[in-house]
Write a protein that holds these residues in place. Structure first.
Motif, short mmCIF file in Angstrom:
data_model
loop_
_atom_site.label_atom_id
_atom_site.label_comp_id
_atom_site.label_asym_id
_atom_site.label_seq_id
_atom_site.Cartn_x
_atom_site.Cartn_y
_atom_site.Cartn_z
N ALA A 220 0.62 -1.12 -0.07
CA ALA A 220 -0.06 -0.17 0.05
C ALA A 220 0.87 1.21 0.00
O ALA A 220 0.46 2.21 -0.72
CB ALA A 220 -0.87 0.28 1.04
N MET A 221 1.82 1.28 0.85
CA MET A 221 2.91 2.42 0.88
C MET A 221 3.46 2.54 -0.56
O MET A 221 3.79 3.66 -0.97
CB MET A 221 3.93 2.07 1.99
N GLN A 222 3.80 1.57 -1.45
CA GLN A 222 4.51 1.77 -2.62
C GLN A 222 3.46 2.24 -3.72
O GLN A 222 3.81 3.18 -4.39
CB GLN A 222 4.75 0.32 -3.02
N ARG A 223 2.33 1.50 -3.45
CA ARG A 223 1.28 2.19 -4.31
C ARG A 223 1.10 3.78 -4.26
O ARG A 223 0.89 4.36 -4.93
CB ARG A 223 -0.04 1.24 -4.22
N ASN A 224 0.78 4.08 -2.84
CA ASN A 224 0.62 5.52 -2.72
C ASN A 224 1.54 6.37 -2.91
O ASN A 224 1.50 7.50 -3.60
CB ASN A 224 0.28 5.37 -1.08
N TRP A 225 2.83 5.90 -2.80
CA TRP A 225 4.25 6.89 -3.32
C TRP A 225 4.29 6.87 -5.03
O TRP A 225 4.60 8.09 -5.15
CB TRP A 225 5.38 5.98 -3.12
N ILE A 226 3.54 5.76 -5.60
CA ILE A 226 3.59 5.95 -6.95
C ILE A 226 2.38 6.99 -7.35
O ILE A 226 2.54 7.63 -8.41
CB ILE A 226 3.61 4.65 -7.80
N GLY A 227 1.47 6.89 -6.65
CA GLY A 227 0.38 7.40 -6.82
C GLY A 227 -0.23 7.99 -8.14
O GLY A 227 -0.49 9.12 -8.55
N LYS A 228 -0.77 6.93 -8.53
CA LYS A 228 -1.41 7.04 -9.77
C LYS A 228 -2.88 7.79 -9.60
O LYS A 228 -3.70 7.34 -8.71
CB LYS A 228 -1.70 5.70 -10.63
N SER A 229 -3.29 8.74 -10.28
CA SER A 229 -4.89 9.26 -10.30
C SER A 229 -4.98 9.51 -11.70
O SER A 229 -4.31 10.00 -12.79
CB SER A 229 -4.83 10.32 -9.45
N GLU A 230 -6.50 8.99 -11.86
CA GLU A 230 -7.16 9.43 -13.15
C GLU A 230 -7.68 10.74 -12.86
O GLU A 230 -8.59 11.05 -11.83
CB GLU A 230 -8.24 8.44 -13.34
N GLY A 231 -7.48 11.76 -13.68
CA GLY A 231 -8.33 12.84 -13.60
C GLY A 231 -8.15 13.66 -14.76
O GLY A 231 -8.42 13.11 -15.81
N ALA A 232 -8.38 15.13 -14.60
CA ALA A 232 -8.50 15.67 -15.89
C ALA A 232 -7.73 17.19 -15.79
O ALA A 232 -7.89 17.89 -14.75
CB ALA A 232 -9.98 16.16 -15.84
N LYS A 233 -7.35 17.67 -16.93
CA LYS A 233 -6.64 19.05 -16.84
C LYS A 233 -7.75 19.66 -17.49
O LYS A 233 -8.54 19.52 -18.28
CB LYS A 233 -5.80 18.97 -17.81
N VAL A 234 -7.93 21.07 -16.96
CA VAL A 234 -8.98 21.98 -17.07
C VAL A 234 -8.33 23.39 -17.27
O VAL A 234 -7.38 23.85 -16.28
CB VAL A 234 -10.22 21.94 -16.06
N LYS A 235 -8.68 24.07 -18.30
CA LYS A 235 -8.23 25.39 -18.35
C LYS A 235 -8.97 26.50 -17.98
O LYS A 235 -10.30 26.62 -18.34
CB LYS A 235 -7.88 25.63 -19.90
N PHE A 236 -8.57 27.38 -17.22
CA PHE A 236 -9.37 28.67 -16.57
C PHE A 236 -8.89 29.79 -17.35
O PHE A 236 -7.49 30.27 -17.04
CB PHE A 236 -9.09 28.66 -15.08
N ALA A 237 -9.40 30.54 -18.02
CA ALA A 237 -9.05 31.56 -18.75
C ALA A 237 -8.71 32.83 -17.70
O ALA A 237 -9.50 32.95 -16.84
CB ALA A 237 -10.07 32.33 -19.79
N VAL A 238 -7.88 33.81 -18.08
CA VAL A 238 -7.61 34.83 -17.11
C VAL A 238 -8.38 36.04 -17.51
O VAL A 238 -8.38 36.48 -18.58
CB VAL A 238 -5.96 35.11 -17.31
N ALA A 239 -9.18 36.55 -16.51
CA ALA A 239 -10.47 37.64 -16.85
C ALA A 239 -9.48 38.90 -17.16
O ALA A 239 -9.89 39.55 -18.26
CB ALA A 239 -11.19 37.46 -16.04
N ASP A 240 -8.55 39.31 -16.31
CA ASP A 240 -8.16 40.81 -16.25
C ASP A 240 -6.75 41.21 -16.75
O ASP A 240 -6.24 42.20 -16.73
CB ASP A 240 -8.33 41.47 -15.26
N VAL A 241 -6.26 40.04 -17.65
CA VAL A 241 -4.87 40.42 -18.33
C VAL A 241 -5.17 39.86 -19.80
O VAL A 241 -4.79 38.66 -19.97
CB VAL A 241 -3.72 39.77 -17.55
N PRO A 242 -5.31 40.87 -20.57
CA PRO A 242 -5.25 40.43 -21.85
C PRO A 242 -4.32 39.80 -22.67
O PRO A 242 -2.96 40.09 -22.28
CB PRO A 242 -5.70 41.83 -22.67
N GLY A 243 -4.43 38.61 -23.30
CA GLY A 243 -3.35 37.95 -24.03
C GLY A 243 -2.60 36.98 -23.06
O GLY A 243 -1.80 36.10 -23.70
N LEU A 244 -2.90 36.63 -21.91
CA LEU A 244 -2.30 35.61 -21.08
C LEU A 244 -2.98 34.67 -21.36
O LEU A 244 -4.14 34.39 -21.49
CB LEU A 244 -2.39 36.17 -19.59
N GLU A 245 -2.25 33.65 -21.47
CA GLU A 245 -2.71 31.81 -21.62
C GLU A 245 -3.52 31.72 -20.33
O GLU A 245 -3.45 32.18 -19.12
CB GLU A 245 -1.42 31.11 -21.64
#
Ligand SMILES: [Zn+2]
Ligand SMILES: [Zn+2]
Length: 834
Positions: A220-245
């Motif tokens: 369990a300690m090894q598994r936790n250290w390797i720490g695989k997680s299924e997830g998602a990347k999500v992009k949040f636009a920046v509201a008040d700095v034009p042109g910023l990624e």
């Protein structure tokens, strides 16, 4: 009457074993092998009884397996590089090699004093060039395969020492161990890494191969250290700095995204400077940022560190509902993990909860557990972080879904709308191996102005440590201030070049040392693959739980790399792992710094090594902690004296008589009772050794047998010599793995001239060992529901009837159809009902 004199007996038999080369072993094409190994010690100071447990357990296993006919390899060596040697050298104005070799000599003296059955010809010391040249060789292979590389990385830096500090040298929550008033800073410098992450999936998947052989906890300690997680990347636009990624986050809980109340960036996230550039909060933010960068929190301290942060004055847009969120910088968000940015969902995450409560950010519940009062973000005292049995609320079109349903649907929606992507990530990082230290393996790399990085050719290995470094503990790596080491010629162009001056992490030494034991003197290769094919995998590895993660993970990684280099054929180096408990004195683990150690050598000189071994095994089951007690050790000493006197008393009377040479039909009741006890003991001790490692109960049984023989005295006229011999020989053989010196001596007193090491493990006589009554577990559909005492040898139908009459068991079968009965005579009844 002779007296038990352990010091004389132990010296005598250790010499005989050595002269007869009893523990020396070689690979053999037809012999069944057994590889038993204790984790190699770091030679520092002297061995105390807290250390001896590990070696004693290993030695018992080795000796039992030898008696059972296995070709046993049981080696020992030294984890000899490392910081303590270097520090001791600085402190005592000596050379790390001198300090280390003195300690090795001391360790050896003590291990030999205990009579451990090592094949000393296989001894290795990792600080010797014959060993570390292969570290360098492996490094070069990894470099060729792209598994070794350089990158900038953050290190602990003491501005007074002007040097990099190991994590252990950062003390009292962030101060230098030598300058307790100086805060350790974090600096970025170029370091070498090994690409452990190339094997993340395999390191995780192959844990399945270890189930049953390794403690669940370690897996369990090894598994936790390797720490695989299924997830998602999500992009949040920046509201008040034009042109910023847009700011990208990684989350395993996209289902909670409607509960986000802020974005939090790592202090060194590339967006931070741009966000602050024209921000109204710029001035105060930059001061905060500088402070935060200086005292950055390390990954392992994240959970406990005080959460600090500041608002950048900028905002991001939640892509799911268009909501404007404040963008903060927080010390608990690390650039090395995920994307270096998170969405804070305080109602459903512990760290976010702590942070948002501290700074007064809104806490909004979007996951409502079933069957309880609705949670209220304003008043809740702890986040609800589970998936559990719950439904989404306040989440627009996703209301009413379970978290798992929502994770799937929302991940897909983010992908479809182009602001997100489902992804698997690992917690495992690449292995930073550069150490700015002297006492380690030099990294075999050369830097040329013309050719850049040039690997040292194999033919130039080993790159030797310079013999006389200037060790001060300050400034850069000691090798860098040793010109005769640094200055070299480029292997490519022959021009002037500089050597790499960092040395390798000592975890490299211990990642593959157990392979070298199989072929310790090979000067053409790290080892011969044929020998490895015979001895590997390790059948039994024994060591402390403190090594449950890094050492074992690195060893597993190294094995996979070697397999892909074609050097070995197996996926995993260690089949079975045992983690022994600690030895305590006065309630705390024995350690020199606590001043509660019992010196092992002194212990052996006082009571004898056999008493020390016996006590260590007897005082607690091997996996449990053991509280040292001087009184109990005297009990072990008295017991061995009793056994010695018993054999001494009867040896003359059974002179010339063969054991077991009698007609069973003529045995008297007294003889039968003694033989039954002896063989029942043997049967249970055999199983305690083989399957469960209940050494303490095995010893208790042997003590009980000894008591029964004493209670039956006088034996001379009522028990025939053949039976007396049989009992005494069984007693001796059962003690042999645990108290080998005494057992050898008794064996000789019983007129065996060849040495007990040649005797096999005795077979118990089933007839004698049979109990009149046995207790068996009764399972219903695989679960134990009760136990029955039955007459030994009972038939299946009779046992099933008894089970049906047992109240506890009956409650699980009444009213159900009996589909199947599985009865293992005298062992177990399993009823399958439907
Ligand atoms: Zn310092
Ligand atoms: Zn060059």
């Amino acid at each position: 009457m002779a007296e038990y004199n352990p010091q004389a007996i132990e010296a005598k038999w250790q010499k005989r074993w050595e002269d007869a080369r009893v523990f020396e072993t070689e690979a053999h094409p037809t012999k069944k092998k057994y590889y038993v190994l204790e984790m190699l010690p770091y030679p520092s100071g002297t061995l105390h009884m807290g250390h001896m447990r590990n070696y004693t357990i290993g030695d018992v296993v080795a000796r039992v397996k030898r008696m059972r006919g296995f070709n046993v390899i049981h080696p020992m060596g030294w984890d000899a590089f490392g910081l303590p040697a270097e520090n001791a050298a600085i402190k005592n104005q000596t050379h790390p090699r001198v300090w280390t070799n003195n300690n090795i000599a001391e360790f050896q003296r003590t291990l030999r004093r205990f009579g451990f059955s090592y094949d000393w010809r296989r001894e290795i010391s990792t600080c010797e060039p014959e060993y570390y040249r292969w570290n360098q060789w492996f490094f070069l292979r990894m470099l060729e395969k792209g598994l070794a590389y350089r990158k900038k990385s953050r290190v602990n830096w003491c501005p007074k020492c002007c040097t990099v500090l190991a994590n252990e040298q950062v003390v009292n929550g962030g101060y230098c161990w030598r300058h307790e008033d100086t805060l350790v800073e974090v600096r970025e410098i170029e370091q070498w890494f090994l690409k452990t992450t190339a094997y993340s999936d395999q390191l995780l998947d192959d844990l399945k191969q270890l189930e049953g052989g390794w403690p669940d906890r370690v897996i369990a300690m090894q598994r936790n250290w390797i720490g695989k997680s299924e997830g998602a990347k999500v992009k949040f636009a920046v509201a008040d700095v034009p042109g910023l990624e847009p700011i990208e986050i990684f989350t395993t809980r996209i289902d909670t995204i409607y509960g986000a109340s802020a974005m939090i960036l790592a202090p060194n996230h590339p967006h931070v400077a741009k966000l602050l550039d024209s921000s109204p909060h710029r001035a105060q933010s930059e001061a905060m940022l500088a402070k935060m960068k200086k005292t950055s929190v390390k990954a392992e301290d994240i959970a406990t560190a005080e959460k600090e942060g500041f608002f950048t004055g900028r905002h991001a847009i939640n892509p799911f509902n268009g909501e404007k969120l404040q963008i903060w910088v927080g010390n608990f968000v690390l650039m090395e993990y995920g994307t270096g940015a998170i969405m804070a969902v305080p109602a459903h995450d512990g760290r976010d909860f702590e942070f948002c409560r501290k700074y007064g950010l809104a806490v909004r519940v979007v996951i409502q557990p079933d069957g309880i009062e609705p949670l209220d973000g304003a008043t809740m005292e702890a986040p609800f972080a589970e998936h559990g049995s719950a439904k989404l609320v306040n989440s627009g079109p996703y209301n009413g879904l379970t978290p798992d349903e929502a994770i799937a649907k929302m991940g897909a929606a983010a992908e479809a709308k182009g602001f997100g992507k489902r992804e698997t990530v690992f917690r495992l990082r690449d292995w930073g191996i550069s150490r700015q230290r002297y006492w380690g393996t030099p990294i075999p790399a050369i830097y040329c102005a013309k050719d850049g990085l040039v690997p040292v050719p194999d033919t130039d290995l080993p790159v030797l440590l310079p013999p006389n470094p200037k060790l001060t503990g300050e400034g850069e790596s000691p090798l860098a201030s040793t010109p005769e080491f640094v200055n070299t010629t480029c292997p490519k162009c022959g021009g002037p070049a500089r050597r790499e001056t960092d040395t390798m992490d000592t975890f490299i030494d211990s990642s593959w040392y157990f392979y070298r034991y199989c072929d310790p003197h090979n000067d053409k290769a790290p080892f011969d693959s044929g020998k490895i094919a015979y001895w590997f995998p390790i059948d039994q590895y024994i060591g402390g739980i403190t090594h449950a993660i890094l050492h074992l993970l690195y060893s597993r990684f190294w094995c996979k790399v070697m397999r892909d280099l074609g050097l070995v054929k197996h996926d995993e180096p260690i089949s079975r792992l045992f983690t022994q408990g600690m030895v305590l004195k006065g309630g705390t683990a024995m350690s020199k710094s606590k001043g509660n150690v019992v010196g092992a050598f002194e212990m052996a000189e006082k009571f004898g090594a056999d008493t020390g071994r016996l006590y260590t095994l007897f005082a607690a089951p091997p996996e449990k902690d053991l509280e040292w007690s001087e009184e109990s050790i005297e009990g072990s000493w008295r017991f061995l004296n009793r056994v010695f006197r018993l054999v001494d008393k009867h040896a003359a009377g059974i002179h010339g008589v063969a054991k077991g040479n009698y007609d069973a039909a003529t045995l008297t009741e007294k003889e039968k009772a003694l033989l039954r006890k002896a063989h029942q003991t043997l049967k249970r001790v055999t199983s305690d050794f083989e399957t469960r490692w209940h050494f303490n109960s095995a010893i208790a049984l042997v003590m009980e047998l000894t008591n029964e023989i004493y209670a039956a005295e006088p034996l001379e006229n009522s028990v025939r010599a053949e039976v007396r011999r049989e009992m005494l020989e069984l007693l001796t053989l059962m003690l042999a793995p645990m108290t080998p010196h005494l057992a050898e001596e008794l064996w000789e007193m019983l007129e065996h001239s060849g040495g007990l090491w040649k005797a096999g493990w005795p077979e118990f006589n089933e007839e004698f060992a049979r109990e009149d009554e046995v207790e068996i577990p009764v399972q219903v559909n695989g679960k134990v529901r009760g136990r029955l005492r039955i007459a030994a040898g009972s038939k299946e139908d009779a046992v099933v009837t008894l089970a049906q009459q047992d109240v506890a068991i009956a409650s699980h079968i009444n009213g159900k159809r009996l589909v199947k009965k599985i009865y293992v005579p005298d062992k177990l009844l399993n009823l399958v009902v439907g």
